[in-house]
Design a protein around this motif. Sequence first.
Motif, PDB file in Angstrom:
ATOM      1  N   GLY A 241     -53.492 -54.958 -57.696  1.00 17.54           N
ATOM      2  CA  GLY A 241     -52.870 -53.812 -56.664  1.00 17.54           C
ATOM      3  C   GLY A 241     -53.211 -54.015 -55.296  1.00 17.54           C
ATOM      4  N   ILE A 242     -54.650 -54.067 -55.471  1.00 22.38           N
ATOM      5  CA  ILE A 242     -54.700 -54.480 -53.794  1.00 22.38           C
ATOM      6  C   ILE A 242     -54.620 -55.829 -54.116  1.00 22.38           C
ATOM      7  CG2 ILE A 242     -57.285 -55.010 -52.672  1.00 22.38           C
ATOM      8  CD1 ILE A 242     -58.608 -53.468 -54.710  1.00 22.38           C
ATOM      9  N   VAL A 243     -54.020 -56.813 -54.500  1.00 16.69           N
ATOM     10  CA  VAL A 243     -53.341 -57.147 -53.827  1.00 16.69           C
ATOM     11  C   VAL A 243     -52.095 -57.289 -53.420  1.00 16.69           C
ATOM     12  CG1 VAL A 243     -52.860 -59.991 -54.903  1.00 16.69           C
ATOM     13  CG2 VAL A 243     -54.736 -58.945 -55.425  1.00 16.69           C
ATOM     14  N   GLY A 244     -51.232 -56.437 -54.307  1.00 14.13           N
ATOM     15  CA  GLY A 244     -49.920 -56.021 -53.701  1.00 14.13           C
ATOM     16  C   GLY A 244     -49.900 -55.535 -52.620  1.00 14.13           C
ATOM     17  N   LEU A 245     -51.308 -54.522 -52.125  1.00 16.12           N
ATOM     18  CA  LEU A 245     -51.514 -54.510 -50.926  1.00 16.12           C
ATOM     19  C   LEU A 245     -51.402 -54.569 -49.683  1.00 16.12           C
ATOM     20  CD1 LEU A 245     -51.061 -51.245 -50.070  1.00 16.12           C
ATOM     21  CD2 LEU A 245     -53.975 -51.346 -49.666  1.00 16.12           C
ATOM     22  N   VAL A 246     -52.444 -55.788 -49.732  1.00 18.02           N
ATOM     23  CA  VAL A 246     -52.543 -56.847 -49.284  1.00 18.02           C
ATOM     24  C   VAL A 246     -51.845 -57.719 -48.546  1.00 18.02           C
ATOM     25  CG1 VAL A 246     -54.102 -58.844 -48.269  1.00 18.02           C
ATOM     26  CG2 VAL A 246     -54.785 -57.110 -49.822  1.00 18.02           C
ATOM     27  N   LEU A 247     -50.693 -57.979 -49.863  1.00 20.55           N
ATOM     28  CA  LEU A 247     -49.602 -58.632 -49.345  1.00 20.55           C
ATOM     29  C   LEU A 247     -48.771 -57.616 -48.890  1.00 20.55           C
ATOM     30  CD1 LEU A 247     -48.859 -60.296 -53.040  1.00 20.55           C
ATOM     31  CD2 LEU A 247     -49.317 -61.606 -50.684  1.00 20.55           C
TER      32      LEU A 247
ATOM     33  N   MET B  98     -43.661 -57.651 -58.430  1.00 22.11           N
ATOM     34  CA  MET B  98     -43.634 -57.869 -59.071  1.00 22.11           C
ATOM     35  C   MET B  98     -45.506 -57.706 -59.732  1.00 22.11           C
ATOM     36  SD  MET B  98     -42.397 -59.358 -61.963  1.00 22.11           S
ATOM     37  CE  MET B  98     -41.243 -60.313 -60.953  1.00 22.11           C
ATOM     38  N   ILE B  99     -46.173 -57.585 -58.768  1.00 21.88           N
ATOM     39  CA  ILE B  99     -47.306 -57.534 -58.847  1.00 21.88           C
ATOM     40  C   ILE B  99     -47.212 -55.953 -59.077  1.00 21.88           C
ATOM     41  CG2 ILE B  99     -49.930 -57.101 -58.308  1.00 21.88           C
ATOM     42  CD1 ILE B  99     -49.500 -59.437 -57.232  1.00 21.88           C
ATOM     43  N   MET B 100     -46.767 -54.692 -58.058  1.00 21.20           N
ATOM     44  CA  MET B 100     -46.539 -53.516 -58.044  1.00 21.20           C
ATOM     45  C   MET B 100     -45.870 -53.122 -59.364  1.00 21.20           C
ATOM     46  SD  MET B 100     -48.842 -53.020 -55.624  1.00 21.20           S
ATOM     47  CE  MET B 100     -48.922 -52.100 -54.000  1.00 21.20           C
ATOM     48  N   VAL B 101     -44.703 -53.062 -59.740  1.00 19.45           N
ATOM     49  CA  VAL B 101     -44.100 -52.493 -60.745  1.00 19.45           C
ATOM     50  C   VAL B 101     -44.776 -53.220 -61.611  1.00 19.45           C
ATOM     51  CG1 VAL B 101     -41.446 -52.857 -62.028  1.00 19.45           C
ATOM     52  CG2 VAL B 101     -41.682 -53.238 -59.177  1.00 19.45           C
ATOM     53  N   VAL B 102     -44.548 -54.092 -61.866  1.00 23.18           N
ATOM     54  CA  VAL B 102     -45.000 -54.874 -63.730  1.00 23.18           C
ATOM     55  C   VAL B 102     -46.912 -54.764 -63.624  1.00 23.18           C
ATOM     56  CG1 VAL B 102     -44.941 -56.524 -65.170  1.00 23.18           C
ATOM     57  CG2 VAL B 102     -43.282 -55.872 -64.106  1.00 23.18           C
ATOM     58  N   TYR B 103     -47.545 -54.954 -62.896  1.00 18.05           N
ATOM     59  CA  TYR B 103     -49.208 -55.316 -63.630  1.00 18.05           C
ATOM     60  C   TYR B 103     -49.970 -54.248 -62.626  1.00 18.05           C
ATOM     61  CZ  TYR B 103     -47.837 -59.872 -64.323  1.00 18.05           C
ATOM     62  OH  TYR B 103     -46.436 -61.386 -64.997  1.00 18.05           O
TER      63      TYR B 103
END
Lengths: 234, 112, 612
Positions: free
Chosen positions: C74-80, C111-116
């Motif tokens: 989620g943090i990776v997704g947030l940075v993106l 993809m990260i936020m929804v699934v992972y």
Amino acid sequence: MSDNTLNNLPGGFKGMAHDMGSDQTAFKGVQWGKFMMWIFLLSDTFIFSCFLISYMKGRSSTVVDWPNTSEVFSLHVGSVPVPLLLIAIMTFVLITSSGTMALAVKFGYEKNRKMCAWLVLATAIGGLTFVGMQIFEWSKLIHEGVRPWSNPFGAKQFGSFFFMITGFHGVHVSIGVIFLFIFARKTFRGDFDTGKRGFFTSQKSDYVAIEILGLYWHFVDLVWVFIFAFFYLW
Amino acid sequence: MDETQNKEQSASTHKIGIYLWIWGLLFVLSFFSYMVDWFAFQGLLRWGLILFFMFLKAGLIMAFFMHLFWERYALVNVLLWPMTAIACFIILMAAEAEYTVFTRALYFFTGG
Amino acid sequence: MSDEYNQNNTPLEAQSSETMSGSSSSATDIDYVRPAELSEQDLYHAHSWITKWVFCQDAKVIGVQYFLTAVFTGIVGLVLSWLMRLQLGFPDLVPFITAEHYYQFVTMHGMIMVVYFLTALFLGGFGNYLIPLMVGSRDMIFPYVNMVSYWMFFVAVCVLMASFFVPGGPTGAGWTLYPPQAILPGSPGSGMGIILMLTSLSLFVIGFTMGGLNYLVTILQARTRGMTLMRMPLTIWGIFTATALAMLAFPALLVSCIMMTLDKVLETSFFMPAIIQAGEVLDYGGGSPVLFQHLFWFFGHPEVYIVALPAFGIVSDLISVHARKNIFGYRMMVWAIVGIGGLSFFVWAHHMYVSGMNPWFGFFFATTTLIIAVPTALKVYNWIVTLFRANIRMNTVMLFCLGFIVTFVNGGITGIFLGNVAVDIPLSDTYFVIAHFHMVMGIAPLMVIMGAVYHWFPLVTGRMLSEKLGKWHFWITFLGAYSIYFPMHYLGFIGVPRRYFEMYDSPYMTSAVGMNEFITVAALIVGAAQFIFIYNIITSLRIGKPAGKNPWKANSLEWLTSEVPPVHGNFGEKLPVVHRWPYDFNVPGSKEDYIPQTTPPSEVINAEVEKT
């Protein structure tokens, strides 16, 4: 749950309301492992259904003619082409192995170790034979020029769907065969009688495991019934 | 000891006869399915017979080999109702395929 | 003897005396609970460090593992998302963000936020920790498979992150991965990137099938004595229904991933039509791109309910505990969750109104989409009625619940706009859609997650989180998130398209420049505010106020363990025996304002409890 208690529960629709409204378990008399297998099979049914639906959509919307399956899948006996001969034999083998599996489950619950073990082994051998024939069929078609990306008989998608669907089914059969051989060995050794703990899961072995594997094996047979009807016959 | 064991297991085991009957019936139905191709029926008769034998075989395997005939009604319902989603998917994809082949005919062949 | 009690056919053999409730047999008519049907679960006890903390089979540890891994993604997704907003708000500020990179960020963020992140967090994180505790069992029914499921998820995350480092980078096809572009040059990451994405998704599906089996079977078959389905907390109902959806929807994703992988690797033509690319006729032909869309959305729509339903369930429990009032209309809330779950399989193509599918489908799917809005609205009314004249404690948890209701209603209403075919046509692929799904899937469930962390942190760690920091965290996040997504509705209305790298020079797009800058600044502030949350968690682990047992005075079983935090085996020597639902708050005639689920009727004989 013993037979007595199961028989005393209300049946039919009222029984369903009673079961769902009861505490502890919603599905009376269904052991955890068995129920897990049923849910897994439901999920797997959705996978194969999606494959077959895609196949239906692909085949129904093709503007290039679909190959004639009776011709493509025929075997030559002498010089006479017999349509779908190999498939008929494969079906026979798989249904036979399903029968031996059902009997193995019966003997397992009756704690008849020897009969159970031999029948599980027979099922494994039947499955192995099926996989062998499927590999033979694949090699025959590849030899004739059928590829996932094209084929000389008709629409491109024929090869792709064929290899994908039978491949997926074949993988399921192979996994089943591996487990069948493992369970045959366990039964011969008496692991299900003594309740020996499993190597990976550390859970106690019980004859219900044969029924659980049986459910998986019948599912594999069930998928074949659908593939046979939709892919080869239709 | 044996008697109580048999009582315990009779929900799970049945006489050998029933398995052999179903087994035989499956072979017969497979033979009939094969005959549909041998006699080269076409059109609605072909598809109807293929589907009919297929569902019959599937039903027998599920009811008797997979034991559903003797399981509680709740389990049977939980397993069968999700198939309505699949049925919806099938019907809609059949319609979609119709539409796809219609647009292909229209745009690729009639220059529409 | 009335038929309902069937005393003559006492169907069950009594098992060992271990599970009988403490009261003596003479006063037991009203305290009677059926004896145990099954013998105690055979738990695996770990002895080495690796089997205790790495390959652990205890669902609580597995839950924390899922939680931490999901939060990392989620943090990776947030940075993106920060990178995306930087490009949209201040183009050319960061030259590193080229068009290709932008699409890769968009895809991976989605993809990260929804699934992972969301799915793994709700089902794997909250599900694993709370299910055995709330249904009164010692652990999941197949701990080994549960452990394997986490490690499959871990491997799936590794494969996904690896796609950042392969030649060509991660796929930039959008989280929806539509063919034929996704696997053709011209789309970023159409080489290894898309293959790793599809592989990662397949691994994820396999892992979640294993986990899902555990959650379903534990809830259905391993509840404690007295715990009927209609006495389970709504958290469990939400997670349960979401898991059932996952078991049935992920197959479609797996199938579409497999077929797309074959299209890429073996040059099959499942989804690939005849294509001319840069003047060259490709070898593909006869495939159907819309088939992928149907398969993807047959998964994709239930997927968004897999994210939403646990949030619905959890928020119901948080509201009732912190408002000291039973959830209004519990039974209808259950049926609404189940109904939404069932209906979610019949609405998928409302994501495809402009795809060129069979035009008649619009009628069918718009109808079913509007029908599914009914049980959803019912739930919103029930939450509001629960709060009406309740004894509301305005703490951080409650604030997040209120934030959920507001943002979910906002997102839900815009969903009605999009569900209608005619209105969807101009709004499709604009910022209106982005606003809708972020409100309803991003902000609202995220509010629930944060509220749930504040709520259950005392259970998991034995310490309270700081209320002061919590309130700062809430207000900045809530107001900030509204500042981000509310303006996007207007952007969508004026037609600003989604998935565009830059706003270009057209007059109406340049009018959006100021708005975009504002949104970007808000996004960065909200992102920074999450550090307050992380700081709160880390410091409270050491210096947080000790929570003791059941600090919120809740009723459900997870607060009634023998030790806090709960240890292996959860409940100590004796499993709990349940006599009531978990919503007996402020019951007239009762001494306390809460009655835990294990309280026998003889102890609250003067209280006007509901018959549950």
